[in-house]
Design an enzyme around this catalytic site. Structure first.
Site, short mmCIF file in Angstrom:
data_model
loop_
_atom_site.label_atom_id
_atom_site.label_comp_id
_atom_site.label_asym_id
_atom_site.label_seq_id
_atom_site.Cartn_x
_atom_site.Cartn_y
_atom_site.Cartn_z
N ASP A 131 -6.51 -4.69 8.63
CA ASP A 131 -6.78 -4.36 7.23
C ASP A 131 -7.90 -3.34 7.12
O ASP A 131 -8.02 -2.46 7.98
CB ASP A 131 -7.14 -5.67 6.49
CG ASP A 131 -6.72 -5.68 5.03
OD1 ASP A 131 -7.33 -4.94 4.25
OD2 ASP A 131 -5.80 -6.43 4.69
N HIS A 163 -11.07 -5.52 0.56
CA HIS A 163 -9.72 -6.08 0.65
C HIS A 163 -9.55 -6.97 1.89
O HIS A 163 -9.05 -8.10 1.80
CB HIS A 163 -8.72 -4.91 0.69
CG HIS A 163 -7.28 -5.29 0.64
ND1 HIS A 163 -6.55 -5.62 1.77
CD2 HIS A 163 -6.41 -5.38 -0.41
CE1 HIS A 163 -5.30 -5.90 1.42
NE2 HIS A 163 -5.19 -5.76 0.11
N ASN A 263 3.93 -4.25 -3.67
CA ASN A 263 3.61 -4.43 -5.09
C ASN A 263 4.31 -3.44 -6.02
O ASN A 263 3.78 -3.08 -7.06
CB ASN A 263 2.10 -4.31 -5.30
CG ASN A 263 1.32 -5.29 -4.45
OD1 ASN A 263 1.79 -6.39 -4.16
ND2 ASN A 263 0.12 -4.89 -4.06
N SER A 343 -0.66 -8.77 -1.24
CA SER A 343 -1.72 -8.81 -0.22
C SER A 343 -2.45 -10.14 -0.23
O SER A 343 -3.04 -10.54 0.78
CB SER A 343 -2.75 -7.69 -0.48
OG SER A 343 -2.27 -6.46 -0.06
#
Length: 399
Positions: A131, A163, A263, A343
């Site tokens: 990530d 994130h 998304n 996520s």
């Protein structure tokens, strides 16, 4: 939008004015007050002169008492020369650990392996977070800094975005009585930074991360990839997609990969790694209270409780659904934040995979996927799924 760290310690003082009652309209209602006396003044000498119900008497840290009295009595006490201070009593709460709604919704608190009870007993499993990096010294995470890898910009795997730290917290935030708790509390997190501080990165950087995880496949059981880009599926060994080939070989080495569906409210077949058959692809459920049945009011964003999240990708490549709307978790800088996305759904499932691997250490990635799907439920509004394949909702109660 303000994001809270569990329950903040607060000392909220009641700001009711201390005023005498209007003539002929004496107010008999009592409230709690704290009274501080001048040095050498006996509590009994003051209470004898005023109508007070005493609760506590203080004699060491300060001289005085607490008790219940009317506003008029408090006002008279405040004018008494023997009194230093009259203060309305306040309210404080503990800095308690918060169980995020997603943890509740997948029944992680019922898992005998997670054993969530506010005591820091860590799940013995290693999870790579591929990530933006992870906050290397976040107090609510078990970060394996010796295993950190930076394939992106900068010199460190420390999180420049937030994130990755959020993902890590959902997977394994410590069950330590503060902040939040993850699905597999205390799982050892390997920070693998493949995205920059803006949250983007090249496929080559991502392959670097996969390559690193594969080199440590004898230690890392699960890898989470809450990221994606344009692409399509292909068969392992055809050498049509380098990232897919890397994942194929990493899965063959024993690492279970969990990835976000995406998304874009589109079919996940055009997004990678979501389209790959060898991974566990996760869509997002909108859930605002951690409970089935729907009807809860929306919180951080507009959506409908207990339904397929309006932004989530869908399609036959999706293997499970998990909470992904308004998820509270850890954040860079030692903080906490609430955000939404597939996520956020993916790490719930990665945490579930970690719980399973903790008690089934020899299970193959395919076995882990089958176990997660078999344990899932249809206890959500499946009619809101955009396609005919209604994936099961992650449930880890028996893991």
């Amino acid at each position: 939008m303000r994001h809270l760290v569990g329950k903040s310690l607060l000392a909220s003082v009641l700001l009711a004015a201390v005023l005498p009652a209007a003539p002929g309209h004496a107010d008999a209602r009592t409230s709690a007050y704290i009274v501080v006396l001048a040095d050498g003044v006996a509590t009994s000498s003051v209470t004898a002169d005023h109508a007070v119900t005493v609760d506590h008497v203080y004699s060491s840290a300060l001289r005085g008492y607490s008790g219940r009295m009317t506003a008029a009595t408090a006002a008279r006490l405040a004018r008494d020369p023997r009194v230093v201070l009259v203060q309305p009593d306040g309210v404080a709460t503990t800095t308690a650990q918060t169980t995020p709604t997603g943890i509740d919704r997948i029944d992680a608190e019922l898992s005998p392996t997670a054993a969530i009870d506010g005591t820091d007993q860590r799940v013995t499993v290693d999870v790579a977070v591929i990530d933006t990096g992870v906050d290397l010294d976040h107090p609510d995470l078990n970060v394996y800094t010796a295993g950190a890898k930076n394939c992106s910009t900068g010199k460190s795997a420390d999180d420049g975005n937030g994130h990755g730290t959020h993902v890590a917290g959902t997977i394994g935030a410590l069950d330590n009585g503060v902040g939040v708790v993850g699905v597999a509390p205390g799982a050892r997190i390997w920070p693998v930074r493949v995205l920059n501080a803006q949250g983007s990165g090249s496929f080559s950087d991502i392959i670097c991360g996969i390559d690193y995880v594969t080199a440590h496949a004898n230690e890392i059981e699960v890898a989470n990839m809450s990221l994606g880009g344009s692409g399509s599926d292909s068969a392992c060994g055809t050498n049509k997609d380098a990232m897919h080939e890397a994942i194929c070989r990493s899965v063959a080495a024993g690492v279970t990969y969990v990835v976000a569906a995406g998304n874009s409210a589109a079919n996940s077949s055009t997004f990678v790694p979501a389209a790959y058959d060898e991974v566990i692809t996760v869509s997002a459920l909108a859930d605002f209270n951690g409970q089935p049945g729907g009807g809860a009011a929306a919180t951080c964003r507009t959506d409908v409780d207990d339904t397929f999240a309006d932004f989530s990708n869908y399609g036959p490549d999706v293997d499970l659904i998990a909470p992904g709307v308004c998820i509270l978790s850890t954040w860079k800088g030692g903080g906490y934040n609430t955000i939404s996305g597939t996520s956020m759904a993916s790490p719930h499932t990665a945490g579930g995979a970690a719980l399973y691997k903790a008690t089934h250490p020899t299970a193959s990635p395919a076995t882990v996927k089958s176990a997660l799907q078999a344990a899932g439920t249809d206890n959500w509004n499946t009619g809101t799924d955009p396609d005919a394949t209604h994936e099961r909702l992650l449930n880890v109660a028996t893991f």
